[in-house]
Design an enzyme around this catalytic site. Structure first.
Site, PDB file in Angstrom:
ATOM      1  N   ASP A   1       0.522  -0.907   0.109  1.00  0.00           N
ATOM      2  CA  ASP A   1       0.172  -0.115   0.323  1.00  0.00           C
ATOM      3  C   ASP A   1       0.600   1.262   0.147  1.00  0.00           C
ATOM      4  O   ASP A   1       1.808   1.027   0.816  1.00  0.00           O
ATOM      5  CB  ASP A   1      -1.079  -0.022   0.969  1.00  0.00           C
ATOM      6  CG  ASP A   1      -1.768   0.908   1.652  1.00  0.00           C
ATOM      7  OD1 ASP A   1      -1.836   2.083   0.695  1.00  0.00           O
ATOM      8  OD2 ASP A   1      -2.867   1.152   2.055  1.00  0.00           O
TER       9      ASP A   1
ATOM     10  N   ASN B   1       3.325   2.119 -10.660  1.00  0.00           N
ATOM     11  CA  ASN B   1       2.235   2.325 -11.343  1.00  0.00           C
ATOM     12  C   ASN B   1       0.687   2.813 -10.482  1.00  0.00           C
ATOM     13  O   ASN B   1      -0.411   3.247 -11.292  1.00  0.00           O
ATOM     14  CB  ASN B   1       1.874   1.296 -12.162  1.00  0.00           C
ATOM     15  CG  ASN B   1       0.774   0.955 -12.482  1.00  0.00           C
ATOM     16  OD1 ASN B   1       0.338   1.627 -13.604  1.00  0.00           O
ATOM     17  ND2 ASN B   1      -0.349   0.344 -12.161  1.00  0.00           N
TER      18      ASN B   1
ATOM     19  N   SER C   1       0.842  11.050 -16.814  1.00  0.00           N
ATOM     20  CA  SER C   1       0.008  11.622 -17.927  1.00  0.00           C
ATOM     21  C   SER C   1      -0.106  12.791 -18.546  1.00  0.00           C
ATOM     22  O   SER C   1       0.935  13.014 -18.436  1.00  0.00           O
ATOM     23  CB  SER C   1      -1.246  11.844 -16.445  1.00  0.00           C
ATOM     24  OG  SER C   1      -2.591  11.754 -17.206  1.00  0.00           O
TER      25      SER C   1
ATOM     26  N   LYS D   1       0.207  14.760 -11.238  1.00  0.00           N
ATOM     27  CA  LYS D   1       1.089  13.765 -12.525  1.00  0.00           C
ATOM     28  C   LYS D   1       2.239  15.282 -12.621  1.00  0.00           C
ATOM     29  O   LYS D   1       3.423  14.342 -13.106  1.00  0.00           O
ATOM     30  CB  LYS D   1       0.488  13.109 -13.831  1.00  0.00           C
ATOM     31  CG  LYS D   1      -0.675  11.567 -12.890  1.00  0.00           C
ATOM     32  CD  LYS D   1      -0.068  10.787 -12.616  1.00  0.00           C
ATOM     33  CE  LYS D   1      -0.601   9.493 -12.355  1.00  0.00           C
ATOM     34  NZ  LYS D   1      -0.324   8.457 -12.021  1.00  0.00           N
TER      35      LYS D   1
END
Length: 236
Positions: free
Chosen positions: A53, A79, A138, A165
């Site tokens: 986690d 990721n 992204s 991001k």
């Protein structure tokens, strides 16, 4: 044989990247917040799972111990991520609806989680002969794209996700400068059909995972401190 850890890999892009990397002959660890889902994904792929986690220090520390005991790590793929401002139907909350709690939740996973995992695993990566870090970013993180009315990123109304991001991209730049012996890059998978966006993307996971897989297999002479999609380098 290259040893790879992918966070958030029990489904979506992480799962598909794991599948492709296993097919290429690498040893891949499935990092998953939910241990049962991670074990199930690992069993399907014929590989190993580790409970991880990214928002929990103890979980990350335990994962480091597990991989250290299993022989180390060569490649880390950050990721795991969330897009809290997007509803299941694809609706995105804009600036008027942004709250500090939404921003905090998003950054806790996407930014602080990335730092937590990097901080914990960098000593292990430094023992590798050819260490690599792939930060899944992204296209929405590109300030050049976000300010170009002709670009698709310009029309995205959300704030928390692209801001997180963009922060990940800065982490990539700064860590790459601090660790010149490690290939550290950000990647843009593209708008892919995953649970992150309610499966509203136009790409398949096979297409989206391609750049992750490619950059995970960089050699010592590969680029570092960059931002890439399948077509090449992207503008920050």
């Amino acid at each position: 044989m290259t040893k790879i850890l992918i966070t958030g890999a029990n489904k979506g892009l992480g799962y598909e990247a794991a599948r492709q990397l296993i097919a290429a002959g690498h040893t891949v660890w499935i990092g998953s917040r939910d241990a049962e889902r991670g074990q199930r994904a690992a069993a399907e792929l014929g590989t190993r799972a580790v409970q991880l986690d990214v928002t929990d220090d103890a979980s990350v520390a335990a994962a480091v111990e597990t991989l250290t005991a299993a022989g180390g790590l060569d490649v880390l793929v950050n990721n795991a991520g969330i897009q809290a401002e997007m509803a299941a139907d694809g609706t995105v909350l804009g600036a008027a609806d942004l709250t500090a709690d939404m921003m905090r939740e998003t950054f806790d996973t996407n930014v602080f989680g990335t730092v937590r995992v990097l901080h914990a695993f960098l000593p292990l990566l430094e023992r590798s002969a050819a260490p690599v870090v792939v930060n899944v970013s992204s296209g929405l993180a590109s300030l050049a794209w976000a300010t170009d009315p002709g670009n698709h990123a310009h029309g995205y109304p959300g704030v928390a996700y692209p801001a997180s991001k963009t922060a990940v991209n800065m982490l990539t730049i700064q860590y790459a400068k601090a660790y010149p012996g490690i290939r550290i890059n950000s990647v843009e998978p593209g708008y892919t059909k995953t649970a992150l966006n309610g499966h509203h993307g136009h790409q398949t996971v096979e297409e989206g995972a391609e750049i992750i897989v490619r950059m995970a297999q960089l050699g010592p002479d590969g680029p570092t401190g960059g931002y890439f999609d399948r077509s090449g380098e992207l503008p920050w």
